[in-house]
Design an enzyme around this catalytic site. Structure first.
Site, PDB file in Angstrom:
ATOM      1  N   ASN A   9       0.866  -1.183   0.000  1.00  0.00           N
ATOM      2  CA  ASN A   9       0.000   0.000   0.000  1.00  0.00           C
ATOM      3  C   ASN A   9       0.904   1.234   0.000  1.00  0.00           C
ATOM      4  OD1 ASN A   9      -1.808   2.056   0.528  1.00  0.00           O
ATOM      5  ND2 ASN A   9      -2.313   1.381   2.612  1.00  0.00           N
ATOM      6  N   TRP A  10       1.041   1.842  -1.164  1.00  0.00           N
ATOM      7  CA  TRP A  10       1.984   2.954  -1.294  1.00  0.00           C
ATOM      8  C   TRP A  10       1.452   4.255  -0.685  1.00  0.00           C
ATOM      9  CZ3 TRP A  10       3.487   2.162  -7.195  1.00  0.00           C
ATOM     10  CH2 TRP A  10       4.213   0.967  -7.302  1.00  0.00           C
ATOM     11  N   LYS A  11       0.178   4.262  -0.339  1.00  0.00           N
ATOM     12  CA  LYS A  11      -0.456   5.470   0.213  1.00  0.00           C
ATOM     13  C   LYS A  11      -0.188   6.659  -0.718  1.00  0.00           C
ATOM     14  CE  LYS A  11      -0.309   3.363   4.715  1.00  0.00           C
ATOM     15  NZ  LYS A  11      -0.243   3.494   6.155  1.00  0.00           N
ATOM     16  N   HIS A  95      -9.583   1.136   4.705  1.00  0.00           N
ATOM     17  CA  HIS A  95      -8.318   1.349   5.419  1.00  0.00           C
ATOM     18  C   HIS A  95      -8.569   2.301   6.583  1.00  0.00           C
ATOM     19  CE1 HIS A  95      -4.276   2.700   6.360  1.00  0.00           C
ATOM     20  NE2 HIS A  95      -3.868   1.577   5.810  1.00  0.00           N
ATOM     21  N   GLU A  97      -7.029   4.753   7.657  1.00  0.00           N
ATOM     22  CA  GLU A  97      -6.855   6.183   7.338  1.00  0.00           C
ATOM     23  C   GLU A  97      -8.096   6.735   6.638  1.00  0.00           C
ATOM     24  OE1 GLU A  97      -2.989   5.795   5.452  1.00  0.00           O
ATOM     25  OE2 GLU A  97      -2.212   5.199   7.397  1.00  0.00           O
ATOM     26  N   GLU A 167      -5.526  -4.816  10.575  1.00  0.00           N
ATOM     27  CA  GLU A 167      -4.512  -3.794  10.789  1.00  0.00           C
ATOM     28  C   GLU A 167      -4.809  -3.033  12.075  1.00  0.00           C
ATOM     29  OE1 GLU A 167      -2.489  -2.632   6.879  1.00  0.00           O
ATOM     30  OE2 GLU A 167      -4.281  -1.424   7.008  1.00  0.00           O
ATOM     31  N   GLY A 173       2.268   2.490  10.767  1.00  0.00           N
ATOM     32  CA  GLY A 173       3.214   3.595  10.603  1.00  0.00           C
ATOM     33  C   GLY A 173       3.868   4.034  11.906  1.00  0.00           C
ATOM     34  N   SER A 212       3.194  -1.862  10.409  1.00  0.00           N
ATOM     35  CA  SER A 212       4.643  -1.918  10.631  1.00  0.00           C
ATOM     36  C   SER A 212       5.233  -3.297  10.363  1.00  0.00           C
ATOM     37  CB  SER A 212       5.001  -1.428  12.035  1.00  0.00           C
ATOM     38  OG  SER A 212       4.601  -0.072  12.193  1.00  0.00           O
ATOM     39  N   GLY A 233       2.787  -0.963   4.329  1.00  0.00           N
ATOM     40  CA  GLY A 233       2.841   0.454   3.978  1.00  0.00           C
ATOM     41  C   GLY A 233       4.276   0.869   3.735  1.00  0.00           C
ATOM     42  N   GLY A 234       4.894   1.477   4.734  1.00  0.00           N
ATOM     43  CA  GLY A 234       6.238   2.042   4.618  1.00  0.00           C
ATOM     44  C   GLY A 234       7.254   1.145   3.912  1.00  0.00           C
TER      45      GLY A 234
HETATM   46  P1  PGA Z   1       2.716   0.485   7.673  1.00  0.00           P
HETATM   47  O1  PGA Z   1       1.270   0.660   7.002  1.00  0.00           O
HETATM   48  O2  PGA Z   1       3.291  -0.816   7.131  1.00  0.00           O
HETATM   49  O3  PGA Z   1       3.499   1.678   7.225  1.00  0.00           O
HETATM   50  O4  PGA Z   1       2.504   0.424   9.146  1.00  0.00           O
HETATM   51  C1  PGA Z   1       0.416  -0.437   6.833  1.00  0.00           C
HETATM   52  C2  PGA Z   1      -0.902   0.024   6.239  1.00  0.00           C
HETATM   53  O5  PGA Z   1      -1.406   1.086   6.636  1.00  0.00           O
HETATM   54  O6  PGA Z   1      -1.472  -0.643   5.345  1.00  0.00           O
END
Ligand code: PGA
Length: 250
Positions: A9-11, A95, A97, A167, A173, A212, A233-234
């Site tokens: 997930n590149w956001k 998600h 967010e 999640e 994050g 994470s 994500g990251g």
């Molecule tokens: P993260 O994000 O790996 O940076 O914690 C995961 C996500 O939000 O899908």
């Protein structure tokens, strides 16, 4: 047997240039991790670029969101049939967010899940509790409520063509990961909830962990019985890190 899925997930990150480089790196290492399915989720505007770069490879792609509507006067939104135009295999829905920053309710997430299925794009339904909810001991009821909204609207059979991502919001994050056992407990709970309605569907539905996840912890997480991959994500913004996570799931 559930084939593991490692999804990036590149956001809201990347540029045309950085995405070309990232995809080159992932493509170069994909054959080594062929036991695991890979998928990437760019911002909408890079979808065409990603399709061009990944067509004919074993790597899947999709988007981070979609509208619950199929077309119309919804400024700034992107609809399911548009994702179909770009041959998206998956779309992330709900998600945390989107839920917290953009006010998406359980019901809206369920409608988005339905909109994706309508056009043959597999939803990856995100569920998970906040830190406050975990501390209050209500993790299971939160996840159950999020899941129920989708089950009520779409029914258990819908999960034949869907993926779930657990999640914990407090792990996204933050560098703070759920322990393998903490994650496994919630994954097993989710599978048990599905099994109450259909044990076969429950046994076949992939449940990813997100929050994470990185190469240093992905092996022990993915070794747990009910963890079928990761939503990253990251660490998905670096080809080497992303591939190392996939390798740990092989
Ligand atoms: P993260 O994000 O790996 O940076 O914690 C995961 C996500 O939000 O899908």
């Amino acid at each position: 047997m559930r084939r593991k899925l490692v999804a990036g997930n590149w956001k809201m990150n990347g540029s045309a240039e950085s995405i070309r480089g990232l995809l080159e790196g992932i493509k170069a290492g994909a054959a080594e991790v062929a036991a695991v399915e890979l998928a990437v989720f760019p911002p909408f505007v890079y979808l065409e670029l990603v399709e061009q770069q990944l067509s004919g490879t074993a790597i899947a792609w999709g988007t981070q969101n979609l509208s619950e509507h199929a077309s119309g006067a919804y400024t700034g939104e992107v609809a399911g049939p548009m994702l179909q135009d770009f041959h998206c295999a998956y779309v992330i829905v709900g998600h945390s967010e989107r839920r917290t920053l953009y006010g998406e309710s359980d019901e809206m997430v369920a409608r988005k899940f339905a909109a994706a299925r309508k056009v043959g794009v597999k939803p990856i339904l995100c569920v998970g509790e906040t830190l406050e909810e975990r501390d209050q001991g209500v993790t299971e009821s939160v996840v159950e409520r999020q899941l129920k909204a989708v089950l009520d609207l779409e029914g258990i059979e819908a999960f034949n063509d869907a993926v779930i991502a657990y999640e914990p919001v407090w792990a996204i994050g933050t560098g703070r990961t759920a322990t393998p056992q903490q994650a496994q407990d919630v994954h097993a709970f989710i599978r048990a909830k599905l099994a109450e309605q259909n044990p076969t569907v429950a046994a076949e539905t992939r449940i990813l962990y997100g929050g994470s996840m990185k190469a240093a912890n992905s092996g022990e997480l993915m070794a747990m019985a009910d963890i079928d991959g990761g939503l990253i994500g990251g660490a998905s913004l670096d080809a080497k890190d992303f591939l190392a996570i996939a390798r740990s799931g092989c």
